[in-house]
Every structure is written in C-alpha cells, then in structure tokens.
Design a protein around this motif. Structure first.
Motif, PDB file in Angstrom:
ATOM      1  N   THR A   2       0.806  -1.223   0.000  1.00  0.00           N
ATOM      2  CA  THR A   2       0.000   0.000   0.000  1.00  0.00           C
ATOM      3  C   THR A   2       0.841   1.276   0.000  1.00  0.00           C
ATOM      4  O   THR A   2       0.368   2.321  -0.427  1.00  0.00           O
ATOM      5  CB  THR A   2      -0.943  -0.028   1.231  1.00  0.00           C
ATOM      6  OG1 THR A   2      -1.810  -1.150   1.090  1.00  0.00           O
ATOM      7  CG2 THR A   2      -1.781   1.228   1.352  1.00  0.00           C
ATOM      8  N   PHE A   3       2.077   1.182   0.485  1.00  0.00           N
ATOM      9  CA  PHE A   3       2.881   2.401   0.652  1.00  0.00           C
ATOM     10  C   PHE A   3       4.241   2.252  -0.016  1.00  0.00           C
ATOM     11  O   PHE A   3       4.929   1.253   0.179  1.00  0.00           O
ATOM     12  CB  PHE A   3       3.104   2.700   2.146  1.00  0.00           C
ATOM     13  CG  PHE A   3       1.828   2.756   2.926  1.00  0.00           C
ATOM     14  CD1 PHE A   3       0.964   3.835   2.782  1.00  0.00           C
ATOM     15  CD2 PHE A   3       1.482   1.727   3.773  1.00  0.00           C
ATOM     16  CE1 PHE A   3      -0.234   3.877   3.481  1.00  0.00           C
ATOM     17  CE2 PHE A   3       0.295   1.755   4.485  1.00  0.00           C
ATOM     18  CZ  PHE A   3      -0.571   2.837   4.339  1.00  0.00           C
ATOM     19  N   HIS A  37      -0.338   9.111  -9.749  1.00  0.00           N
ATOM     20  CA  HIS A  37      -0.518   7.651  -9.911  1.00  0.00           C
ATOM     21  C   HIS A  37      -0.334   7.258 -11.375  1.00  0.00           C
ATOM     22  O   HIS A  37       0.418   6.343 -11.708  1.00  0.00           O
ATOM     23  CB  HIS A  37      -1.910   7.270  -9.405  1.00  0.00           C
ATOM     24  CG  HIS A  37      -2.296   5.846  -9.622  1.00  0.00           C
ATOM     25  ND1 HIS A  37      -1.553   4.776  -9.166  1.00  0.00           N
ATOM     26  CD2 HIS A  37      -3.378   5.294 -10.252  1.00  0.00           C
ATOM     27  CE1 HIS A  37      -2.154   3.643  -9.510  1.00  0.00           C
ATOM     28  NE2 HIS A  37      -3.254   3.924 -10.168  1.00  0.00           N
ATOM     29  N   SER A  91      -5.807   8.825  -4.431  1.00  0.00           N
ATOM     30  CA  SER A  91      -5.444   8.245  -3.125  1.00  0.00           C
ATOM     31  C   SER A  91      -6.176   6.911  -2.989  1.00  0.00           C
ATOM     32  O   SER A  91      -7.398   6.890  -2.878  1.00  0.00           O
ATOM     33  CB  SER A  91      -5.821   9.177  -1.975  1.00  0.00           C
ATOM     34  OG  SER A  91      -5.388   8.599  -0.749  1.00  0.00           O
ATOM     35  N   ASN A 113      -3.018   6.497   2.745  1.00  0.00           N
ATOM     36  CA  ASN A 113      -2.091   7.156   1.812  1.00  0.00           C
ATOM     37  C   ASN A 113      -2.182   8.664   1.975  1.00  0.00           C
ATOM     38  O   ASN A 113      -1.181   9.373   2.100  1.00  0.00           O
ATOM     39  CB  ASN A 113      -2.396   6.786   0.361  1.00  0.00           C
ATOM     40  CG  ASN A 113      -2.152   5.326   0.030  1.00  0.00           C
ATOM     41  OD1 ASN A 113      -3.066   4.608  -0.301  1.00  0.00           O
ATOM     42  ND2 ASN A 113      -0.912   4.870   0.122  1.00  0.00           N
ATOM     43  N   ASP A 145       1.627   9.432   2.150  1.00  0.00           N
ATOM     44  CA  ASP A 145       2.494   8.289   1.885  1.00  0.00           C
ATOM     45  C   ASP A 145       2.037   7.628   0.582  1.00  0.00           C
ATOM     46  O   ASP A 145       1.056   6.883   0.551  1.00  0.00           O
ATOM     47  CB  ASP A 145       2.377   7.319   3.075  1.00  0.00           C
ATOM     48  CG  ASP A 145       3.536   6.352   3.146  1.00  0.00           C
ATOM     49  OD1 ASP A 145       4.240   6.186   2.136  1.00  0.00           O
ATOM     50  OD2 ASP A 145       3.729   5.755   4.215  1.00  0.00           O
ATOM     51  N   PRO A 146       2.725   7.897  -0.519  1.00  0.00           N
ATOM     52  CA  PRO A 146       2.252   7.447  -1.832  1.00  0.00           C
ATOM     53  C   PRO A 146       2.117   5.934  -1.979  1.00  0.00           C
ATOM     54  O   PRO A 146       2.875   5.171  -1.389  1.00  0.00           O
ATOM     55  CB  PRO A 146       3.322   7.970  -2.789  1.00  0.00           C
ATOM     56  CG  PRO A 146       3.910   9.133  -2.090  1.00  0.00           C
ATOM     57  CD  PRO A 146       3.900   8.779  -0.627  1.00  0.00           C
ATOM     58  N   PHE A 147       1.168   5.551  -2.810  1.00  0.00           N
ATOM     59  CA  PHE A 147       0.980   4.161  -3.249  1.00  0.00           C
ATOM     60  C   PHE A 147       2.169   3.793  -4.153  1.00  0.00           C
ATOM     61  O   PHE A 147       2.672   4.650  -4.885  1.00  0.00           O
ATOM     62  CB  PHE A 147      -0.343   4.085  -4.018  1.00  0.00           C
ATOM     63  CG  PHE A 147      -0.849   2.694  -4.260  1.00  0.00           C
ATOM     64  CD1 PHE A 147      -1.479   1.993  -3.239  1.00  0.00           C
ATOM     65  CD2 PHE A 147      -0.742   2.106  -5.513  1.00  0.00           C
ATOM     66  CE1 PHE A 147      -1.979   0.703  -3.462  1.00  0.00           C
ATOM     67  CE2 PHE A 147      -1.229   0.824  -5.743  1.00  0.00           C
ATOM     68  CZ  PHE A 147      -1.853   0.119  -4.710  1.00  0.00           C
TER      69      PHE A 147
END
Ligand SMILES: [Zn+2]
Length: 277
Positions: A25-26, A183, A206, A211, A216-218
C-alpha cells in the motif's frame, strides 16, 4: 442546499481482494520485513452520481474475463472475489448501463476502464494526459504498463475515432473533473456538490485513507511529487477530510450507510455523513 446541481453519490464495490499485504500500500514500506507486515484487503469500486436530471457513472471496473486472465498470469496469486459486474451493481440502484449518457473515466487502468462495451450510449470523459500516457513511450516499461490492459486502451482509442470521447479538464454545474496526475500521468478526481457539501471522489489519486493521511504514496506511481501535490489538491477541493473518498479502501463500505436494503454489502451512499469515522 437544493436544486438540480445537487447530487446523490454512490460507491459500488464490485470486487474485493484479501490476498495482499499492507506493504503493497505504501511506497515507503515496499521493502517491509515480511514478519512485521500485516494483511490489507483492497476494494474495487465504480461510482454513480445521480439526480433527477442526470446520471453520471464514474469508471467502468473490470469483468470476470479480465479477473481470470490476471489470475492466470499471476500464477493464481491474484484472486479477486467478484461481487457482481459493474453493470449489475449499478442496476441495484436503478441505473441502467445500457442507457447511461455520461461516463467519467478517472484513468485507464484495468480496474477502472474495463466493461466499456456495457455502456453503448455513453460519452467518455477522459484527461488528455491519460491517453498520452497510456499510448506513449512510458508503456514500453512493464512497471508503467502493468496496470493497463491493452484491449481497454485500444477500445478507448476506437471511441476517440468514434467521437465518443470528450477530453477535458472542464467544469460542469455541480460536477467537475480535476486533473491530479501522480498515480498515472492523467488520473483525474471528481468533485460533486451534495447535500453535505463538496464530496471528492479521489479514485486512485489516493487508494486508501492512510495514503492521504500519512502523505504516503501508493507504490504504483508515475510521479511521486505530483502524487504528493495531488493529496493537497484533494484536501483543497473537498469540504473536509471526511468528504474525500479514496479509490480502493474497504473502509468506505464500513463507514457509509447501505444505499438500499437490497444493495447492502455492495452499494453505499456517499452524499450523507459517514456512520463512523
Ligand atoms: Zn485502481
């Protein structure tokens, strides 16, 4: 607040997966020690924006053929639980995919732009940069192309030639699309005026609440800086943090009330306040 530019908004969870870990996820814990990792389910949604005059569908999800193909290619690792087809989920709230006139495609990833053929009357709203990205040199890299399915992209190219795609960062009464990027090059969010104020469908700007909250980016990301700036943009567009709806968070199903008794567990209503936070 009343009037024709106020909409009801629904999230339809057409698929769900439990076969994944929180480290997926992060970007910051992509290398987490497996011992300290935990399970993190993911939901797959399409959304509907509805009032007496208009019905706008946001994203078209994927179908069982796509799920079977990805499952095969992953060696049975990727196993979504298909709740219904996106069109069947829409039918639960009285939306007939066969007659829908407006579909916003947030981006062309496989889980957002499959089943286009179920919407034969629709005009598709897409960001220019998304088509550039999905048909351009970045797709020569597996890292960038992995979440796209070439047949979906080709189908959308055909719709461009068929005059069925409106490219825009345009604005509309009550509903607007906003280029976010990050993204993918052209991912867009949708802002809707509702009885509780401005709600923002973030889609994959998001994926999860965490996130956004943790900035905290994917890990699937074209431009990290754009994703971080995008988080700030989502906050600016919505009436409050509780008005931002992440693209894949199972918490959405728990937080919001069922749309109708018949659709419980598949469709929730986003234009009313969450029942829990
Ligand atoms: Zn997605």
């Amino acid at each position: 607040m009343a009037g024709s530019d106020v909409y009801e908004v629904y999230a339809i969870e057409y698929a769900h997966r439990t076969d994944r870990r929180r480290s997926e996820t992060f970007i910051t814990n992509a290398w987490t020690d497996p011992v300290h990792d935990t399970d993190q389910a993911i939901s797959y949604y399409v959304w509907a924006i509805v009032n007496a005059e208009r019905t706008i569908v946001v994203d078209t999800g994927f179908d069982t053929d796509e799920a079977a193909r990805r499952r095969r290619e992953s060696g049975d690792v990727w196993q979504p639980d298909m709740r219904c087809s996106p069109a069947e989920g829409l039918r639960l709230i009285g939306v007939d995919a066969a007659t829908v006139a407006e579909v916003i495609i947030t981006h062309l990833h496989f889980d957002h732009a499959g089943t286009l053929g179920q919407f034969p009357k629709a005009r598709f709203h897409l960001q220019e940069q998304e088509m550039q990205f999905a048909t351009g040199p970045n797709m020569a890299h597996e890292y960038c192309s992995g979440a796209y399915t070439v047949d979906h992209v080709v189908e959308m190219v055909r719709h461009v030639y068929g005059r069925r795609v409106k490219f825009h960062a345009g604005r509309d009464v009550g509903v607007s699309v906003h280029h976010i990027g990050g993204h993918t090059m052209g991912v867009q969010a949708v802002r809707v005026r509702t009885r509780r104020g401005w709600v923002v469908l973030a889609s994959d700007a998001s994926h999860f609440d965490d996130n956004l909250e943790g900035m905290d980016p994917f890990p699937i990301v074209h431009d990290v800086e754009a994703m971080l700036r995008g988080f700030e943009r989502l906050y600016a567009l919505a009436d409050g943090p509780g008005h931002i709806v992440p693209g894949h968070d199972p918490k959405v199903m728990a937080k919001y009330p069922a749309a109708t008794p018949d659709s419980a567990g598949i469709v929730v209503r986003l234009d009313v306040d969450p029942t829990t936070s």
